[in-house]
Design an enzyme around this catalytic site. Structure first.
Site, PDB file in Angstrom:
ATOM      1  N   LYS A 285       0.836  -1.196   0.000  1.00 12.57           N
ATOM      2  CA  LYS A 285       0.000   0.000   0.000  1.00 12.57           C
ATOM      3  C   LYS A 285       0.875   1.252   0.000  1.00 12.57           C
ATOM      4  CE  LYS A 285      -0.218  -0.008   5.036  1.00 12.57           C
ATOM      5  NZ  LYS A 285      -1.056   0.130   6.234  1.00 12.57           N
TER       6      LYS A 285
ATOM      7  N   ARG B  29       1.577 -10.664   7.649  1.00 12.13           N
ATOM      8  CA  ARG B  29       1.393  -9.506   6.774  1.00 12.13           C
ATOM      9  C   ARG B  29       2.434  -8.418   7.071  1.00 12.13           C
ATOM     10  NH1 ARG B  29      -3.477  -9.756   9.316  1.00 12.13           N
ATOM     11  NH2 ARG B  29      -3.051  -7.644  10.040  1.00 12.13           N
TER      12      ARG B  29
ATOM     13  N   CYS C  76      12.326  24.708   3.155  1.00 15.13           N
ATOM     14  CA  CYS C  76      11.368  25.405   2.306  1.00 15.13           C
ATOM     15  C   CYS C  76      10.568  24.395   1.478  1.00 15.13           C
ATOM     16  CB  CYS C  76      12.100  26.366   1.380  1.00 15.13           C
ATOM     17  SG  CYS C  76      13.194  27.516   2.258  1.00 15.13           S
ATOM     18  N   MET C  77       9.664  24.890   0.659  1.00 14.12           N
ATOM     19  CA  MET C  77       8.824  24.001  -0.129  1.00 14.12           C
ATOM     20  C   MET C  77       9.643  23.124  -1.075  1.00 14.12           C
ATOM     21  SD  MET C  77       5.640  24.907  -2.669  1.00 14.12           S
ATOM     22  CE  MET C  77       4.659  25.589  -1.344  1.00 14.12           C
ATOM     23  N   ASP C  78      10.700  23.693  -1.670  1.00 16.32           N
ATOM     24  CA  ASP C  78      11.449  22.989  -2.708  1.00 16.32           C
ATOM     25  C   ASP C  78      12.934  22.830  -2.404  1.00 16.32           C
ATOM     26  OD1 ASP C  78       9.089  23.282  -4.547  1.00 16.32           O
ATOM     27  OD2 ASP C  78       9.663  25.384  -4.399  1.00 16.32           O
TER      28      ASP C  78
ATOM     29  N   HIS D 160      -5.823  -7.046  13.287  1.00 22.43           N
ATOM     30  CA  HIS D 160      -4.567  -6.293  13.235  1.00 22.43           C
ATOM     31  C   HIS D 160      -4.166  -5.903  14.652  1.00 22.43           C
ATOM     32  CE1 HIS D 160      -1.461  -4.295  10.989  1.00 22.43           C
ATOM     33  NE2 HIS D 160      -1.708  -3.126  11.553  1.00 22.43           N
TER      34      HIS D 160
ATOM     35  N   ARG E 202      -9.966   0.286  15.232  1.00 23.00           N
ATOM     36  CA  ARG E 202      -9.891   0.985  13.958  1.00 23.00           C
ATOM     37  C   ARG E 202     -10.916   0.300  13.054  1.00 23.00           C
ATOM     38  NH1 ARG E 202      -3.938   1.527  11.369  1.00 23.00           N
ATOM     39  NH2 ARG E 202      -4.512  -0.534  10.592  1.00 23.00           N
TER      40      ARG E 202
ATOM     41  N   TYR F  99      14.087  31.241   5.294  1.00 20.56           N
ATOM     42  CA  TYR F  99      12.985  32.011   5.859  1.00 20.56           C
ATOM     43  C   TYR F  99      13.115  32.172   7.368  1.00 20.56           C
ATOM     44  CZ  TYR F  99      10.416  31.387   1.456  1.00 20.56           C
ATOM     45  OH  TYR F  99      10.028  31.391   0.152  1.00 20.56           O
TER      46      TYR F  99
END
Length: 381
Positions: free
Chosen positions: A43, A229, A318-320, A173, A141, A271
């Site tokens: 997954k 699993r 930062c973002m990038d 689980h 869950r 920043y």
């Protein structure tokens, strides 16, 4: 299928995935499973490693089953030609069950409503649905709680008698298998055994009973039943920090410096100027940021490997991009920086990052974003 590292040399960041490591890890898990079948959970795009290459490698390593959360993940595998036994377990009402049923995907039911909806979809698909009934044994869950379990079993047996459903599995689980000795472990083992007994006395003849995740596969033999699993352990990351099970981390995340500059003392970096240089120094810019899965909370905390040793991220992620301070050591634009890997050269591991941030290694690898190309080393088989 797989790009080579040489072809990707000009890409500023890559996540290299060692397929041989995945095969090795599945072999370790098979040995620990001691005769139980192994389902590798693929997954979340194979825990960030790439669902299809990981699936092929897991099967080549000896897994006989694959596990996914969503119907979309299941169909991604089927459309890629992966025809191994496959279990899917997380969906809401009204989802399109017909195609997965037609593709031979095993489904999970945790309620009477799910049993009935899957049965109706099987009639429309013109194929018997293979159903695993999930009991909630203490994780709270998904899964049917104890008070509802008899009704779910009865509904499934009615659907089986009518023809559109075949009950092939009973499962649950574990909540705290990664904490050896936790009292919930014994409690869940007992509740699951009782749930299995009730279902079998009612007439269920399961092909598979399954409970164990990675930690239970490695440390709780009585949880193995017919199938285990594992998830994170297949990718070489320990489910129990501090325990070495002979696993090999499969992912190495790298970036190439895109800018290098010399700056004076007292220079504010990134920043908010949350980092100030203490003296004249060299800064290197790494083209990965929180949009790629590098935690912003790693600001001034996380370490990477550059110019022969570990360096702490200097200033705000930062973002990038983020910056490292290498002092007077020599670096150039284009030099490789290892963010995390198996640790062979002294670089941080995903577990190191997790420890530094107070999280788990699962989060570190699965959050690496799609902008980062996956580069597969070695054959998947």
């Amino acid at each position: 299928m797989a790009a080579t590292l040489e072809r990707m040399v000009n890409v500023p960041a890559t996540a290299r995935v060692d397929l041989a490591a995945i095969r090795h890890n599945v072999g370790v898990l098979r040995e620990k499973a001691a005769g139980a079948e192994v389902m590798v959970c693929v997954k979340a795009d194979g825990y960030g490693h790439g669902i299809v290459p990981v699936a092929h490698s897991a099967l080549a390593g000896g897994a006989s089953w694959l596990g996914v959360a969503s119907l979309a993940e299941a169909m991604t595998l089927r459309r890629a030609g992966v025809d191994a036994p496959l279990l899917c377990w997380l969906y809401g009402p009204g989802e399109p069950f017909e195609e997965p049923i037609g593709a031979g995907v095993d489904l999970t039911a945790s309620s009477v409503g799910q049993v009935e909806e899957i049965a109706r979809a099987a009639v429309r698909a013109g194929r018997t649905a293979r159903l695993h009934l999930k009991a909630d044994t203490g994780l709270s869950r998904n899964g049917a709680p104890a008070a509802e379990w008899p009704s779910v079993v009865d509904a499934a047996l009615r659907a089986q008698a009518d023809g559109p459903v075949r009950v092939v599995g009973l499962w649950s689980h574990m909540a705290c298998a990664d904490e050896p000795g936790h009292p919930s472990i014994a409690a869940q083992l007992k509740i699951f055994a009782e749930a299995v007994e009730l279902a079998e006395k009612a007439g269920v003849r399961p092909e598979l009973r399954h409970l164990a995740n990675s930690a239970a596969t490695l440390t709780i033999p009585e949880a193995h039943y017919d199938l285990v699993r594992p998830g994170i352990a297949a990718y070489g990351l320990t489910p129990i920090p501090g325990r070495d099970f002979g696993l090999r981390p499969a992912m190495t995340l790298t970036g190439r410096l895109v800018n290098v500059k010399r700056v004076p003392p007292g220079t504010g970096v990134s920043y908010g100027h949350r980092y100030l240089t203490e003296g004249e120094t060299t800064l290197g810019l790494v083209p990965l940021g929180y949009a790629d899965g590098i935690p912003r909370s790693g600001t001034n905390v996380l370490e990477v490997w550059a110019a022969g040793r570990r360096r702490r991220i200097a200033g705000t992620v930062c973002m990038d991009q983020f910056v490292i301070d290498v002092g007077d050591d020599a670096i150039e634009a284009g030099d490789e920086v290892i963010l995390f890997g198996p640790g062979d050269r002294g670089e941080p591991t995903a577990q190191d990052w997790a420890d530094q941030l107070g999280t788990i290694s699962y989060e570190i690898v699965t959050r690496i974003g799609a902008r980062v190309p996956r580069v597969y080393e070695g054959s998947p088989e």
